[in-house]
Design a protein around this motif. Structure first.
Motif, mmCIF file in Angstrom:
data_model
loop_
_atom_site.group_PDB
_atom_site.id
_atom_site.type_symbol
_atom_site.label_atom_id
_atom_site.label_comp_id
_atom_site.label_asym_id
_atom_site.label_seq_id
_atom_site.Cartn_x
_atom_site.Cartn_y
_atom_site.Cartn_z
ATOM 1 N N ASN A 32 46.812 41.754 5.455
ATOM 2 C CA ASN A 32 46.112 41.706 6.737
ATOM 3 C C ASN A 32 47.044 42.069 7.889
ATOM 4 N N GLU A 35 47.661 45.830 7.833
ATOM 5 C CA GLU A 35 46.480 46.545 8.314
ATOM 6 C C GLU A 35 46.382 46.451 9.842
ATOM 7 N N ARG A 39 46.685 49.616 12.460
ATOM 8 C CA ARG A 39 45.658 49.921 13.471
ATOM 9 C C ARG A 39 46.270 50.020 14.868
#
Length: 108
Positions: A32, A35, A39
Motif C-alpha cells: 500500500n 502504491e 501515485r
C-alpha cells in the motif's frame, strides 16, 4: 527475542521494480505504501517538467512529509479540543483536489 523473519518483496514505483526486504506481517502495508508513493510520484511527473526519478522521489518525499506534519498538527489540535484553522481546511481541500485530479488522470 529472535529477529523478525523477513522475505523479499518486489514493489513497483513509477514503473520500476525494487526488491525490498519485508518483515512478515507487513506485506500489505508495504504494498500500500509503495502504491501510494508511486501515485504521488506520477502526479509530480505529470505536472510537466522533465525531471529525473531521484528529483521526483525527493519532491514526493517532501510533499508526504509536509502532509504528515500537517496531520500531526491537526491531531494535536483535535486532541486539545481546538477547531481546525482556516489554513488547515484550505490545505486539506487542496490535498483532496490533487487526489481527485490524480485519480481522474490514471488509466483504468
Amino acid at each position: 527475542m529472535p529477529p523478525e523473519k523477513q522475505t523479499a518483496l518486489t514493489i513497483r514505483i513509477l514503473g520500476r521494480d525494487y526488491s525490498i526486504a519485508c518483515p512478515d506481517g507487513e506485506r500489505e502495508s508495504l504494498l500500500n505504501s509503495a502504491e501510494y508513493l508511486s501515485r504521488r510520484m506520477h502526479a509530480i511527473q505529470r505536472k510537466g517538467k522533465t525531471l529525473g526519478v531521484e528529483r521526483i522521489a525527493v519532491m514526493a518525499a517532501l510533499n508526504i512529509a509536509r502532509d504528515l506534519i500537517a496531520a500531526e498538527r491537526r491531531l494535536e489540535r483535535q486532541e486539545a479540543g481546538l477547531p481546525a484553522t482556516d489554513s488547515e481546511i484550505t490545505e486539506r481541500l487542496s490535498q483532496l483536489q490533487l487526489h481527485i485530479e490524480s485519480a481522474l488522470k490514471e488509466p483504468n
